[in-house]
Write a protein that holds these residues in place. Structure first.
Motif: not given
Length: 294
Positions: A62-66, A252-257, A260-262
């Motif tokens: 439904v949405w991209p895996r990223v 930090d994880a949000q900055r690099y997309n 999963a870590l977020v």
């Protein structure tokens, strides 16, 4: 001499007549265990349904895996950040539990300062009308401010080390405690106050021996709410120089997309919040047993 025809036959032990009282009904402890087991099973089923729906959405693309990673990818981030893999220790050189521990330490420190200031402030607001006229609007003003609104100002004043983070959590957690304490003190039954006055209690004794114990259940509820507010503010507090810290890791994880870590960081905060709230509930039941179980 023979017994009358209608006389009951003599009985002996074991002939169907109980020797003592019958079996007691289930104990309260056993009933609580059964209820906890039922609710535990219900929660497990709900969690399984949620995970299945999540996996179905990912499989349907439904949405991209990223944007929406699978539960397995989030679990993999839990594993990677919880140990050493290929020479890399956790995230940013710190394990997930260390990031979480630093954030919990900040939350605990900020909440403790908020309690030390908020409870006396609420007592004063609830008992002294002139102070309430002056201080209550200030408490309401702080309560309506989002943390990010004053984070930049705190950084200007205190730099980028621990001080602005702790101050932000104190300012976020203090208003709920002060407001709950003031409201609780105002609703103390006047009969208790008048009875204490008749026995010779002065203003200080009335406050500490009558008003404060009677208001304690609502004060503890306010503290629980304040800790929850501190939890929701920790990510904002750690946006500046927040590593180690679970909020800094998420930032930090949000900055690099690294979605999963977020999500893994968000789940770590939420699960630890559930545990801490359960501990606070236990403290509340122990401190005010007359309030009943919730």
């Amino acid at each position: 001499m023979t017994a009358p025809a209608n006389a009951p036959a003599p009985t002996r032990p074991g002939d169907g007549v109980p020797d003592g009282p019958g079996p007691a009904p289930g104990s309260p402890r056993r009933e609580r265990l059964r209820r906890a087991l039922r609710w535990g099973i219900l929660r497990a089923v709900a969690l399984a349904v949620l995970l299945a729906a999540w996996q179905a959405v990912v499989a349907a693309e439904v949405w991209p895996r990223v944007l929406v990673p699978s539960p397995g990818e989030v679990w993999r981030q839990f594993v990677l950040t919880s140990g050493v893999h290929d020479g890399v220790r956790g995230y940013g050189g710190h394990l997930l539990v260390e990031h979480l521990g630093v954030s919990l330490g900040r939350i605990g420190t900020g909440s403790a300062y908020a309690v030390l200031v908020g409870v006396p402030l609420g007592l004063l607001i609830g008992t002294i009308r002139p102070l309430a006229v002056v201080l209550e609007p200030a408490v309401t003003f702080l309560r309506t401010l989002p943390p990010l609104a004053y984070l930049s100002l705190l950084v200007i004043w205190f730099g980028i080390d621990e001080a602005p983070k702790i101050w932000l959590l104190v300012i976020a957690a203090l208003p709920p405690i002060a407001a709950a304490t003031a409201a609780a003190v105002r609703t103390v039954p006047e009969q208790l106050v008048e009875a204490a006055r008749a026995l010779g209690s002065g203003p200080v004794a009335l406050l500490l021996s009558v008003r404060l114990p009677a208001a304690l259940p609502e004060i503890l509820t306010g503290i629980r709410i304040a800790v929850g507010v501190a939890y929701t503010s920790v990510v904002a507090a750690e946006t500046v120089n927040g590593v180690p810290g679970i909020g800094g890791m998420i930032r930090d994880a949000q900055r690099y997309n690294q979605t999963a870590l977020v999500i893994a960081g968000i789940l770590a905060i939420g699960l630890s919040g559930i545990v801490l709230d359960a501990l606070l509930r236990l403290v509340e039941r122990s401190a005010v047993p007359w309030r009943g179980r919730t």
